[in-house]
Motif scaffolding. Structure first.
Motif, PDB file in Angstrom:
ATOM      1  N   PHE A  88       0.863  -1.178   0.000  1.00 35.74           N
ATOM      2  CA  PHE A  88       0.000   0.000   0.000  1.00 35.74           C
ATOM      3  C   PHE A  88       0.896   1.223   0.000  1.00 35.74           C
ATOM      4  O   PHE A  88       2.100   1.148   0.298  1.00 35.74           O
ATOM      5  N   GLU A  89       0.334   2.372  -0.368  1.00 35.22           N
ATOM      6  CA  GLU A  89       1.122   3.598  -0.474  1.00 35.22           C
ATOM      7  C   GLU A  89       0.829   4.549   0.675  1.00 35.22           C
ATOM      8  O   GLU A  89      -0.260   4.523   1.259  1.00 35.22           O
ATOM      9  N   ALA A  90       1.817   5.367   0.996  1.00 38.28           N
ATOM     10  CA  ALA A  90       1.652   6.404   2.013  1.00 38.28           C
ATOM     11  C   ALA A  90       2.301   7.676   1.505  1.00 38.28           C
ATOM     12  O   ALA A  90       3.382   7.647   0.907  1.00 38.28           O
ATOM     13  N   THR A  91       1.627   8.790   1.732  1.00 38.93           N
ATOM     14  CA  THR A  91       2.097  10.088   1.262  1.00 38.93           C
ATOM     15  C   THR A  91       2.344  11.010   2.446  1.00 38.93           C
ATOM     16  O   THR A  91       1.570  11.047   3.397  1.00 38.93           O
ATOM     17  N   GLY A  92       3.419  11.768   2.370  1.00 36.08           N
ATOM     18  CA  GLY A  92       3.718  12.722   3.437  1.00 36.08           C
ATOM     19  C   GLY A  92       4.197  12.035   4.700  1.00 36.08           C
ATOM     20  O   GLY A  92       4.640  10.896   4.702  1.00 36.08           O
ATOM     21  N   ASP A  93       4.089  12.732   5.820  1.00 37.26           N
ATOM     22  CA  ASP A  93       4.505  12.183   7.116  1.00 37.26           C
ATOM     23  C   ASP A  93       3.402  11.266   7.656  1.00 37.26           C
ATOM     24  O   ASP A  93       2.222  11.613   7.600  1.00 37.26           O
ATOM     25  N   PHE A  94       3.783  10.110   8.198  1.00 36.43           N
ATOM     26  CA  PHE A  94       2.777   9.141   8.640  1.00 36.43           C
ATOM     27  C   PHE A  94       3.330   8.289   9.774  1.00 36.43           C
ATOM     28  O   PHE A  94       4.534   8.268  10.059  1.00 36.43           O
ATOM     29  N   VAL A  95       2.404   7.550  10.402  1.00 34.03           N
ATOM     30  CA  VAL A  95       2.750   6.549  11.405  1.00 34.03           C
ATOM     31  C   VAL A  95       2.019   5.261  11.049  1.00 34.03           C
ATOM     32  O   VAL A  95       0.795   5.252  10.933  1.00 34.03           O
ATOM     33  N   LEU A  96       2.771   4.195  10.842  1.00 35.64           N
ATOM     34  CA  LEU A  96       2.214   2.875  10.574  1.00 35.64           C
ATOM     35  C   LEU A  96       2.416   2.008  11.802  1.00 35.64           C
ATOM     36  O   LEU A  96       3.527   1.900  12.320  1.00 35.64           O
ATOM     37  N   THR A  97       1.342   1.395  12.287  1.00 36.04           N
ATOM     38  CA  THR A  97       1.425   0.488  13.430  1.00 36.04           C
ATOM     39  C   THR A  97       0.719  -0.814  13.081  1.00 36.04           C
ATOM     40  O   THR A  97      -0.365  -0.799  12.493  1.00 36.04           O
ATOM     41  N   VAL A  98       1.330  -1.940  13.431  1.00 36.16           N
ATOM     42  CA  VAL A  98       0.708  -3.233  13.168  1.00 36.16           C
ATOM     43  C   VAL A  98       1.246  -4.249  14.174  1.00 36.16           C
ATOM     44  O   VAL A  98       2.378  -4.147  14.640  1.00 36.16           O
ATOM     45  N   PRO A 173       8.757 -12.140  22.284  1.00 38.50           N
ATOM     46  CA  PRO A 173       7.576 -13.000  22.300  1.00 38.50           C
ATOM     47  C   PRO A 173       7.123 -13.351  20.893  1.00 38.50           C
ATOM     48  O   PRO A 173       7.569 -12.755  19.911  1.00 38.50           O
ATOM     49  N   ASP A 174       6.235 -14.323  20.788  1.00 37.20           N
ATOM     50  CA  ASP A 174       5.668 -14.656  19.481  1.00 37.20           C
ATOM     51  C   ASP A 174       4.934 -13.449  18.907  1.00 37.20           C
ATOM     52  O   ASP A 174       4.888 -13.255  17.691  1.00 37.20           O
ATOM     53  N   GLU A 175       4.340 -12.658  19.789  1.00 36.87           N
ATOM     54  CA  GLU A 175       3.508 -11.525  19.373  1.00 36.87           C
ATOM     55  C   GLU A 175       4.233 -10.215  19.659  1.00 36.87           C
ATOM     56  O   GLU A 175       4.737 -10.007  20.765  1.00 36.87           O
ATOM     57  N   VAL A 176       4.283  -9.329  18.680  1.00 41.82           N
ATOM     58  CA  VAL A 176       4.976  -8.055  18.860  1.00 41.82           C
ATOM     59  C   VAL A 176       4.337  -7.001  17.962  1.00 41.82           C
ATOM     60  O   VAL A 176       3.825  -7.302  16.892  1.00 41.82           O
ATOM     61  N   TRP A 177       4.327  -5.763  18.442  1.00 42.95           N
ATOM     62  CA  TRP A 177       3.869  -4.630  17.642  1.00 42.95           C
ATOM     63  C   TRP A 177       5.078  -3.955  17.019  1.00 42.95           C
ATOM     64  O   TRP A 177       6.132  -3.829  17.661  1.00 42.95           O
ATOM     65  N   ILE A 178       4.943  -3.531  15.773  1.00 43.43           N
ATOM     66  CA  ILE A 178       5.990  -2.742  15.158  1.00 43.43           C
ATOM     67  C   ILE A 178       5.389  -1.433  14.670  1.00 43.43           C
ATOM     68  O   ILE A 178       4.202  -1.350  14.345  1.00 43.43           O
ATOM     69  N   GLN A 179       6.221  -0.400  14.666  1.00 43.38           N
ATOM     70  CA  GLN A 179       5.761   0.922  14.273  1.00 43.38           C
ATOM     71  C   GLN A 179       6.802   1.570  13.375  1.00 43.38           C
ATOM     72  O   GLN A 179       8.001   1.513  13.647  1.00 43.38           O
ATOM     73  N   LEU A 180       6.327   2.158  12.309  1.00 46.74           N
ATOM     74  CA  LEU A 180       7.183   2.892  11.383  1.00 46.74           C
ATOM     75  C   LEU A 180       6.677   4.323  11.318  1.00 46.74           C
ATOM     76  O   LEU A 180       5.508   4.566  11.005  1.00 46.74           O
ATOM     77  N   MET A 181       7.556   5.275  11.632  1.00 46.50           N
ATOM     78  CA  MET A 181       7.178   6.692  11.613  1.00 46.50           C
ATOM     79  C   MET A 181       8.035   7.427  10.587  1.00 46.50           C
ATOM     80  O   MET A 181       9.268   7.323  10.599  1.00 46.50           O
ATOM     81  N   ARG A 182       7.387   8.142   9.693  1.00 50.70           N
ATOM     82  CA  ARG A 182       8.109   8.953   8.713  1.00 50.70           C
ATOM     83  C   ARG A 182       7.880  10.426   9.009  1.00 50.70           C
ATOM     84  O   ARG A 182       6.734  10.879   9.103  1.00 50.70           O
ATOM     85  N   VAL A 183       8.973  11.156   9.149  1.00 51.43           N
ATOM     86  CA  VAL A 183       8.940  12.611   9.293  1.00 51.43           C
ATOM     87  C   VAL A 183       9.955  13.169   8.291  1.00 51.43           C
ATOM     88  O   VAL A 183      11.170  12.996   8.472  1.00 51.43           O
ATOM     89  N   LYS A 184       9.444  13.760   7.228  1.00 51.55           N
ATOM     90  CA  LYS A 184      10.263  14.262   6.117  1.00 51.55           C
ATOM     91  C   LYS A 184      11.056  13.101   5.508  1.00 51.55           C
ATOM     92  O   LYS A 184      10.473  12.153   5.016  1.00 51.55           O
ATOM     93  N   HIS A 185      12.399  13.147   5.590  1.00 52.20           N
ATOM     94  CA  HIS A 185      13.209  12.093   4.974  1.00 52.20           C
ATOM     95  C   HIS A 185      13.708  11.075   5.989  1.00 52.20           C
ATOM     96  O   HIS A 185      14.581  10.264   5.674  1.00 52.20           O
TER      97      HIS A 185
END
Length: 243
Positions: A88-98, A173-185
């Protein structure tokens, strides 16, 4: 007595039933485009949970394949990615959590002819163009070498065909949250065990100048046993510096 002419009224055509969305269409509506390079992985949606099942006796991974003419030349390395994923695509600054859940079969063995490692892994991939990934992580990975089982976390940053990997050997653990944060570059990759408190694992300033990047939730695997990776609690939101 006058008779009114008999009017023939054509029967109203019955509206065709609206076809139910396929499993792939449901997944793409919630997550993104389904990509299965080898066509042998299974994608299933159960509510908000996406499960990708990787086939037995196969390796699905991303990495570099050296140029046959100049294998020692890093600049000639070619990128390869046989991982099943949703894009999937993301534009600009964003936070992805899963949230990811993956568990290695204790009886798993390495695929014949491969390195002495059986593993199952998952993570987030970032790309700026068609098959042009430049960052991947964090990766939660579970593997078995010979008779010893171990668990480790391996985040990595990749740019211009030259890979640099940062390893952190810690129980996870088997279960973990990951987060990706984009701010500018800049990209910050973080992990969490409760989905609330995130710790930054590594930062990359290799984000391209293009405003839009392509993200993927990726499953990896090399084993003689089929393995499943589950993604849920998926959120992609604009970055809010006030939070």
């Amino acid at each position: 007595m006058r008779y009114l002419p008999f009017l023939l009224v054509p029967a109203l055509a019955l509206a065709a039933p609206v076809p139910k969305p396929t499993e792939t269409q449901k997944i793409e509506a919630k997550f993104g485009k389904v990509v299965d390079p080898k066509g042998d992985s299974k994608f299933a949606l159960n509510g908000d949970k996406l499960t990708i099942t990787l086939p037995a006796n196969e390796t699905r991974q991303f990495g570099h394949t050296s140029d046959p003419d100049e294998p020692e030349n890093q600049a000639k390395f070619k990128k390869t990615n046989t991982c099943p994923r949703v894009e999937f695509e993301a534009t600009g600054d964003f936070v992805l959590t899963v949230r990811m859940n993956l568990k290695l079969d204790a009886k798993a063995k390495e695929v014949s002819g491969r390195r002495d490692l059986a593993y199952v892994a998952a993570g987030v991939q970032v790309a700026s163009g068609e098959n042009d990934w430049f960052a991947f992580g964090p990766v939660q990975m579970r593997g078995i070498v010979t008779s010893s089982e171990y668990t480790f976390e391996m985040p990595g940053a990749f740019s211009e065909g030259v890979g640099t990997t940062v390893g952190d050997v810690t129980p996870v653990p088997d279960e973990v949250w990951i987060q990706l944060m984009r701010v500018k570059h800049t990209l910050n990759f973080s992990t969490s065990t409760d989905g609330k408190s995130f710790a930054v694992k590594f930062t990359s300033d290799k984000c391209p100048k293009d405003d839009t990047v392509r993200l993927s939730l990726v499953a990896q695997h090399s084993s003689d046993t089929a393995h499943a990776v589950t993604f849920d609690e998926f959120k992609l939101e604009p970055y809010d510096k006030k939070k």
